[in-house]
Enzyme design. Sequence first.
Site, PDB file in Angstrom:
ATOM      1  N   GLU A   1    -125.668 -18.191  44.001  1.00 53.21           N
ATOM      2  CA  GLU A   1    -125.287 -19.383  43.861  1.00 53.21           C
ATOM      3  C   GLU A   1    -126.243 -20.202  45.048  1.00 53.21           C
ATOM      4  O   GLU A   1    -126.068 -20.298  46.124  1.00 53.21           O
ATOM      5  CB  GLU A   1    -124.181 -19.712  44.584  1.00 53.21           C
ATOM      6  CG  GLU A   1    -123.033 -18.915  43.644  1.00 53.21           C
ATOM      7  CD  GLU A   1    -122.125 -19.868  42.976  1.00 53.21           C
ATOM      8  OE1 GLU A   1    -122.424 -20.850  42.631  1.00 53.21           O
ATOM      9  OE2 GLU A   1    -121.073 -19.323  42.460  1.00 53.21           O
TER      10      GLU A   1
ATOM     11  N   CYS B   1    -123.893 -28.052  48.383  1.00 52.14           N
ATOM     12  CA  CYS B   1    -124.547 -27.842  47.092  1.00 52.14           C
ATOM     13  C   CYS B   1    -124.229 -28.870  46.161  1.00 52.14           C
ATOM     14  O   CYS B   1    -125.128 -29.049  45.193  1.00 52.14           O
ATOM     15  CB  CYS B   1    -124.463 -26.430  46.538  1.00 52.14           C
ATOM     16  SG  CYS B   1    -122.639 -25.937  46.489  1.00 52.14           S
TER      17      CYS B   1
HETATM   18  P1  NDP Z   1    -130.207 -20.301  53.362  1.00 48.40           P
HETATM   19  O1  NDP Z   1    -130.901 -19.653  52.204  1.00 48.40           O
HETATM   20  O2  NDP Z   1    -131.316 -20.433  54.357  1.00 48.40           O
HETATM   21  O3  NDP Z   1    -129.256 -18.834  54.038  1.00 48.40           O
HETATM   22  C1  NDP Z   1    -128.162 -18.334  53.351  1.00 48.40           C
HETATM   23  C2  NDP Z   1    -127.948 -17.016  53.947  1.00 48.40           C
HETATM   24  O4  NDP Z   1    -129.043 -16.097  53.658  1.00 48.40           O
HETATM   25  C3  NDP Z   1    -127.940 -17.010  55.525  1.00 48.40           C
HETATM   26  O5  NDP Z   1    -126.787 -16.071  55.804  1.00 48.40           O
HETATM   27  C4  NDP Z   1    -129.267 -16.689  55.890  1.00 48.40           C
HETATM   28  O6  NDP Z   1    -129.294 -16.147  57.099  1.00 48.40           O
HETATM   29  C5  NDP Z   1    -129.718 -15.223  55.058  1.00 48.40           C
HETATM   30  N1  NDP Z   1    -130.914 -15.033  54.639  1.00 48.40           N
HETATM   31  C6  NDP Z   1    -132.079 -15.798  55.399  1.00 48.40           C
HETATM   32  N2  NDP Z   1    -133.193 -14.995  54.763  1.00 48.40           N
HETATM   33  C7  NDP Z   1    -132.800 -13.934  54.224  1.00 48.40           C
HETATM   34  C8  NDP Z   1    -133.111 -12.903  53.488  1.00 48.40           C
HETATM   35  N3  NDP Z   1    -134.655 -12.704  53.496  1.00 48.40           N
HETATM   36  N4  NDP Z   1    -132.519 -11.865  52.955  1.00 48.40           N
HETATM   37  C9  NDP Z   1    -131.355 -11.810  53.046  1.00 48.40           C
HETATM   38  N5  NDP Z   1    -130.642 -12.960  53.571  1.00 48.40           N
HETATM   39  C10 NDP Z   1    -131.263 -13.864  54.050  1.00 48.40           C
HETATM   40  O7  NDP Z   1    -129.319 -21.218  53.132  1.00 48.40           O
HETATM   41  P2  NDP Z   1    -128.496 -22.276  54.234  1.00 48.40           P
HETATM   42  O8  NDP Z   1    -127.637 -21.194  55.280  1.00 48.40           O
HETATM   43  O9  NDP Z   1    -129.384 -23.007  54.882  1.00 48.40           O
HETATM   44  O10 NDP Z   1    -127.537 -22.876  53.204  1.00 48.40           O
HETATM   45  C11 NDP Z   1    -127.884 -23.795  52.729  1.00 48.40           C
HETATM   46  C12 NDP Z   1    -128.208 -23.644  51.360  1.00 48.40           C
HETATM   47  O11 NDP Z   1    -126.950 -23.175  50.593  1.00 48.40           O
HETATM   48  C13 NDP Z   1    -128.430 -24.968  50.503  1.00 48.40           C
HETATM   49  O12 NDP Z   1    -129.448 -24.759  49.561  1.00 48.40           O
HETATM   50  C14 NDP Z   1    -127.200 -25.162  49.577  1.00 48.40           C
HETATM   51  O13 NDP Z   1    -127.407 -25.867  48.587  1.00 48.40           O
HETATM   52  C15 NDP Z   1    -126.605 -23.915  49.247  1.00 48.40           C
HETATM   53  N6  NDP Z   1    -125.427 -23.622  48.860  1.00 48.40           N
HETATM   54  C16 NDP Z   1    -124.972 -23.254  47.544  1.00 48.40           C
HETATM   55  C17 NDP Z   1    -123.826 -23.370  47.169  1.00 48.40           C
HETATM   56  C18 NDP Z   1    -123.270 -22.972  45.617  1.00 48.40           C
HETATM   57  O14 NDP Z   1    -122.127 -22.719  45.277  1.00 48.40           O
HETATM   58  N7  NDP Z   1    -124.479 -23.007  44.881  1.00 48.40           N
HETATM   59  C19 NDP Z   1    -122.622 -23.715  48.113  1.00 48.40           C
HETATM   60  C20 NDP Z   1    -123.218 -23.839  49.624  1.00 48.40           C
HETATM   61  C21 NDP Z   1    -124.510 -23.821  49.792  1.00 48.40           C
HETATM   62  P3  NDP Z   1    -129.370 -16.926  58.377  1.00 48.40           P
HETATM   63  O15 NDP Z   1    -128.806 -18.050  58.265  1.00 48.40           O
HETATM   64  O16 NDP Z   1    -128.899 -16.235  59.424  1.00 48.40           O
HETATM   65  O17 NDP Z   1    -130.905 -17.298  58.390  1.00 48.40           O
END
Ligand code: NDP
Length: 539
Positions: A264, A298
């Site tokens: 997502e 999002c």
């Molecule tokens: P990120 O993609 O930066 O992070 C999401 C999660 O992935 C975090 O827990 C992060 O850890 C982890 N992560 C980072 N790098 C890796 C990797 N290489 N492998 C596995 N896990 C990893 O997103 P954000 O936290 O900045 O959230 C914002 C984004 O989420 C926006 O783009 C938004 O649109 C989307 N979103 C989508 C939704 C939907 O339903 N479609 C709902 C809500 C948000 P860490 O934070 O610790 O770096």
Amino acid sequence: MESKTAALPHAGGAAANADAAAPSAPRTEQRAGPFQARTPGGEEPLDEIAETAPGAVRELVARARVAQVAWAEVPVGERAELIAKVKKRLLARAEEIAALVHRECGKPIEEAALAEVLPNADLVDYWTSSIEELLDESPVDLDPIAYPGKTGRIRRDPRGVVALITPWNYPVAIPLRTLVPALLAGNAVVFKPSEVAPRSGALVASLFEGLLPDGVLSVAQGGGDVGAALVDAGVDLVVFTGGVATGKKIAVACAERLVPTSLELGGKDSAVVLGDCDLERAARGVVWGAFTNAGQSCASIERVYVEQAIADRFITRAVALTRELRPGVDVGAMTTARQAAIVRRHLEAAVDDGAEILAGGAPPEGSLAFPPTVLRAPREDTPLLQEETFGPVLPIVVVKDAEEAIARTNASRFALTTSLWTRSHERAHALARRLRAGVVTINNHGFTGALPAAPWTGAGDSGSGVTSSPHALAELTRPRFVLDDRSRAKRELWWYPYTPALRTTAFAMARVRGGAGLFGRVRALVELVAALSRRLLGR
Ligand code: NDP
């Protein structure tokens, strides 16, 4: 479990040193509570969180695998009774949850209560009351002549160990949307919250404390390296919500390991405002859809296409409503300096590209108190209209008509949700069918993520994972077909030996079932009966 005490971020003064150009670098920035003046104590550090060493993640998954086998044996009704208790805990801790999310992410308390607590009670109700029926075996119709003595049933089995990786913007609601059905379906879950909201992550896990056997739910705290280690730790499914860049990395890692994944991702949602709309409702709905959660959703409205005929009136009203919003009360601070820097970059580029700021504007460099900002944008080839902004900025584009609005909406690489604002419901339904979006709302926006029975999904760069509804359960389980053959025959028609009679039978069947005209079919039927009798005699 091996762990080290966190260098995870604490609440504190706003940092100005975010590097928007390096979105995957581990975050060490500090964040503030929403508008410090309104957050007594917001500057003091919060408690420390133990960070999971990437090397310890495999051990968590191994424990989960053992625990899952026993958990899946617990009758589904008993699992539902246990997890139903989460609802009472959630409601009893409503104020604590809202306060924590407010401090950790900057959300106004009202938003935290309305988006992070109350819908989760509905979510627990929905899944615990429907899970038995949803997991019930279903029969498959088998033709008794072609398949004598046979019955077939489909079971839905748990995937096994699910890796759940979530973002910071809804740090309680997003994990629960997957945790509740995943656990009810008999999976074990290893949950990696965002390093930006680790305390909310820990709180989510604490709602299940004492309800589940050891190892069925565990939390891996830390940054992207911990997430990557989890994807690599031998899990059976990765459920990820987050940004496109991270989603792509996870998709590649999962493809290499042949691990199914549900993604997502981001959005660039549009609101299409038509000339016959209820202007007051449309303006209020769009302003809320753009600025709730400081635009860090999002499904935030990040583009408005308004029909020329009402454009001036709509813009005037939207601007007036935006100016009424009270910083820190109606619109919280942004959560991270990194995100605020991205929003600033998009805004500045849009102005360079000719956009006119009608309300708000960028705050002083480094501030998280980004005012709700409205612009009139003359062109779309600017990052503010192309990329996910994820902040409180609302660009309005005037279009000739609905056709142009639909074409522009569908031209985006994102396709999460879109709203249509019109009094003509019939027309809206016809337009909705032409929109490239996983969710279309008519005269409303975005809130359906809170409905547990409604699928939340997208296409393109918004990912194709599904949250909520039985469609999500289909991702969290895998179908197992069980065929039971009670036929007393010693062999099947299609078993060895392959003989001329079998060949004649096969081709005669093809002609009888439509491979020939009327006379050909009659002749084939006669051939079929003769060939079948020879076959039944063992020839
Ligand atoms: P990120 O993609 O930066 O992070 C999401 C999660 O992935 C975090 O827990 C992060 O850890 C982890 N992560 C980072 N790098 C890796 C990797 N290489 N492998 C596995 N896990 C990893 O997103 P954000 O936290 O900045 O959230 C914002 C984004 O989420 C926006 O783009 C938004 O649109 C989307 N979103 C989508 C939704 C939907 O339903 N479609 C709902 C809500 C948000 P860490 O934070 O610790 O770096």
